[in-house]
Write a protein that holds these residues in place. Structure first.
Motif, PDB file in Angstrom:
ATOM      1  N   ALA A  57      28.935   7.168  64.424  1.00 45.49           N
ATOM      2  CA  ALA A  57      27.523   7.089  64.259  1.00 45.49           C
ATOM      3  C   ALA A  57      27.589   6.726  62.472  1.00 45.49           C
ATOM      4  CB  ALA A  57      27.088   8.829  64.090  1.00 45.49           C
ATOM      5  N   HIS A  58      28.582   7.150  61.621  1.00 50.09           N
ATOM      6  CA  HIS A  58      28.634   6.555  60.322  1.00 50.09           C
ATOM      7  C   HIS A  58      28.724   4.998  60.336  1.00 50.09           C
ATOM      8  CE1 HIS A  58      30.528   6.583  56.216  1.00 50.09           C
ATOM      9  NE2 HIS A  58      30.859   5.645  56.701  1.00 50.09           N
ATOM     10  N   GLU A  59      29.622   4.450  61.255  1.00 49.68           N
ATOM     11  CA  GLU A  59      29.770   3.003  61.340  1.00 49.68           C
ATOM     12  C   GLU A  59      28.432   2.494  61.711  1.00 49.68           C
ATOM     13  OE1 GLU A  59      32.328   1.668  59.773  1.00 49.68           O
ATOM     14  OE2 GLU A  59      33.326   3.637  59.542  1.00 49.68           O
ATOM     15  N   PHE A  60      27.679   2.972  62.773  1.00 51.25           N
ATOM     16  CA  PHE A  60      26.567   2.411  63.431  1.00 51.25           C
ATOM     17  C   PHE A  60      25.495   2.360  62.072  1.00 51.25           C
ATOM     18  CE2 PHE A  60      28.042   2.365  67.526  1.00 51.25           C
ATOM     19  CZ  PHE A  60      27.595   0.918  67.816  1.00 51.25           C
ATOM     20  N   GLY A  61      25.615   3.362  61.304  1.00 56.09           N
ATOM     21  CA  GLY A  61      24.792   3.717  60.054  1.00 56.09           C
ATOM     22  C   GLY A  61      24.686   2.333  59.202  1.00 56.09           C
ATOM     23  N   HIS A  62      26.033   1.717  58.935  1.00 56.26           N
ATOM     24  CA  HIS A  62      26.174   0.644  58.174  1.00 56.26           C
ATOM     25  C   HIS A  62      25.603  -0.474  58.999  1.00 56.26           C
ATOM     26  CE1 HIS A  62      28.581   2.612  55.101  1.00 56.26           C
ATOM     27  NE2 HIS A  62      29.509   2.797  56.062  1.00 56.26           N
ATOM     28  N   ALA A  63      26.327  -0.453  60.309  1.00 55.29           N
ATOM     29  CA  ALA A  63      25.891  -1.924  61.183  1.00 55.29           C
ATOM     30  C   ALA A  63      24.409  -2.171  61.312  1.00 55.29           C
ATOM     31  CB  ALA A  63      26.495  -1.688  62.564  1.00 55.29           C
ATOM     32  N   PHE A 151      33.741  12.357  50.784  1.00 55.20           N
ATOM     33  CA  PHE A 151      34.941  11.454  50.684  1.00 55.20           C
ATOM     34  C   PHE A 151      34.434   9.925  50.381  1.00 55.20           C
ATOM     35  CE2 PHE A 151      38.547   9.044  51.983  1.00 55.20           C
ATOM     36  CZ  PHE A 151      39.335   9.278  51.174  1.00 55.20           C
ATOM     37  N   ASN A 152      33.566   9.491  51.235  1.00 59.58           N
ATOM     38  CA  ASN A 152      33.168   8.103  51.339  1.00 59.58           C
ATOM     39  C   ASN A 152      32.172   7.751  50.147  1.00 59.58           C
ATOM     40  OD1 ASN A 152      33.926   6.189  53.572  1.00 59.58           O
ATOM     41  ND2 ASN A 152      33.407   8.112  54.624  1.00 59.58           N
ATOM     42  N   LEU A 153      31.922   8.648  49.447  1.00 58.90           N
ATOM     43  CA  LEU A 153      31.158   8.563  48.238  1.00 58.90           C
ATOM     44  C   LEU A 153      31.850   8.573  46.947  1.00 58.90           C
ATOM     45  CD1 LEU A 153      27.814  10.098  49.196  1.00 58.90           C
ATOM     46  CD2 LEU A 153      27.947   7.800  48.931  1.00 58.90           C
ATOM     47  N   MET A 159      36.230   3.015  49.657  1.00 60.34           N
ATOM     48  CA  MET A 159      35.235   3.717  50.070  1.00 60.34           C
ATOM     49  C   MET A 159      33.912   3.157  49.748  1.00 60.34           C
ATOM     50  SD  MET A 159      38.125   5.617  49.599  1.00 60.34           S
ATOM     51  CE  MET A 159      38.255   6.020  47.795  1.00 60.34           C
ATOM     52  N   ASP A 160      32.926   3.704  50.769  1.00 59.18           N
ATOM     53  CA  ASP A 160      31.461   3.227  50.546  1.00 59.18           C
ATOM     54  C   ASP A 160      31.024   3.436  49.171  1.00 59.18           C
ATOM     55  OD1 ASP A 160      31.506   2.503  53.144  1.00 59.18           O
ATOM     56  OD2 ASP A 160      30.975   4.721  53.691  1.00 59.18           O
ATOM     57  N   GLY A 161      31.277   4.410  48.610  1.00 58.81           N
ATOM     58  CA  GLY A 161      30.839   4.664  47.138  1.00 58.81           C
ATOM     59  C   GLY A 161      31.381   3.560  46.157  1.00 58.81           C
TER      60      GLY A 161
HETATM   61 ZN   LIG Z   1      31.306   3.896  55.650  1.00 60.32          ZN
END
Ligand SMILES: [Zn+2]
Length: 356
Positions: A57-63, A151-153, A159-161
């Motif tokens: 779901a996280h990856e689809f958020g980006h996509a 963690f991703n921020l 990381m996404d952050g």
């Molecule tokens: Zn991400």
């Protein structure tokens, strides 16, 4: 990505799963079975599956946000260490990049909020210790989603952050410099994580640290390479002084050419000067190791799918073709005659000479 297979398509992206993911599931199942019996095994395997659904779901958020800016995501691969959405390209508008980067963690925050609303209970003590035991299935899942978001921020590559950090820096400086700073931040974080992992005896944390360190460095180099290649054409980078093989040459002739020259790949060119394919040193060695007779034609180990460009093609496009796995990109004239070729190695040399 090799060693992965498709689960089907979702929102226009192919969802792939890496075989090592099943090793992880088997290991979790086995470890919890030997500790707590079949109930614990089932519970933990289901938990890992639910966790990875959240990662997807996280990856689809980006996509899905990337798609709003016209960027497709051909596939999303599930690895034991997390998900990997392969975006066709990264948005270069800083504000778009911020939106794409924040969309992933935002999905985890939403899942966390929904789970809390459904009655999942997590105590703040458990949150600080990152210890979900006793919190129940939904509680653990909520906790892990919050962890994924936080963690991703962390503002450090990969990381996404780190993407957000780079994009913010991009508003004030050029992209290459911004990426370098974000990558340094990533490597600093990696060193801290590695130190915590080693002193705390946590091998998973050490692995994550190594992954973060390597990925931060790779992104730094990739962006530096792109910045140089964008200003150049295929003619600026191509190798024009090389030995070619003819279709009549044997594996033995090709082996002598490997020893006589410093080339790692040899174009096979017919009498009219047009390219048939490339014989790489790797393929040649594999054939000789498998005891193919040296009298076999060199064309038997030739790679025929060699991308072709012309003299004025952008070097960035050439680099993309090399990234997709081509051993070399041939530079051909309008009538199809081979003029030269470009490899990853000689683009690398060009960067060292021209990029500083
Ligand atoms: Zn991400």
């Amino acid at each position: 990505m090799t060693w992965s297979f498709s689960l089907g398509r979702l929102f226009g992206s192919e969802l792939r799963i890496h075989v090592t993911f099943f090793l992880l599931l088997a290991w979790v199942g086995f470890a919890s079975y030997s500790e707590g019996g079949p109930d614990a095994a089932l519970n933990n395997v289901l938990f890992v599956c639910a966790l990875f659904a959240c990662v997807v779901a996280h990856e689809f958020g980006h996509a899905l946000v990337a798609r709003r800016y016209g960027i497709k995501t051909p596939d999303i691969t599930l690895l034991p260490i997390g998900g990997l959405a392969r975006l066709e390209r990264m948005p270069e508008n800083p504000l778009h990049e911020i939106a794409v980067a924040l969309a992933g963690p935002a999905v985890n925050v939403v899942i966390w909020a929904v789970l809390i609303a459904l009655g999942a209970r997590t105590s703040t003590d458990a949150l600080i210790a990152l210890d979900g035991t006793g919190a129940g299935f939904l509680g653990r899942l909520a906790l892990v989603n919050l962890f994924l978001a936080v963690f991703n921020l962390i503002p450090a590559f990969p990381m996404d952050g780190g993407r957000v950090f780079r994009a913010v820096l991009c508003l004030r400086m050029d992209r290459v410099k911004a990426t370098r700073y974000a990558a340094y931040a990533g490597q600093a974080v990696a060193v801290v994580l590695g130190f915590l992992g080693l002193t705390g005896g946590n091998p998973v944390l050490v692995l994550v640290a190594v992954f973060v360190f390597v990925a931060a460095n790779a992104e730094n180099q990739d962006v530096a390479m792109r910045a140089v290649t964008r200003r150049m054409m295929a003619r600026d980078a191509m190798i024009t002084s090389f030995e070619a093989l003819s279709p009549a040459d044997t594996l033995g002739t090709a082996a002598q050419a490997v020893i006589r020259t410093t080339q790692h790949e040899f174009p096979v060119v017919d009498e009219t000067g047009s390219l048939l394919g490339f014989v790489t040193r790797g393929n040649l060695f594999a054939a000789l190791a498998a005891e193919h007779p040296r009298s076999d034609p060199a064309t038997s180990v030739m790679e025929e799918n060699i991308p072709r460009v012309n003299l004025a093609s952008g070097l960035e496009d050439v680099l993309d073709l090399l990234h997709k796995g081509a051993p070399a990109v041939a530079v051909c004239s309008e009538v199809g005659a081979m003029l030269g070729y470009v490899t990853r190695e000689n683009v690398g040399e060009l960067i060292v000479i021209r990029g500083r």
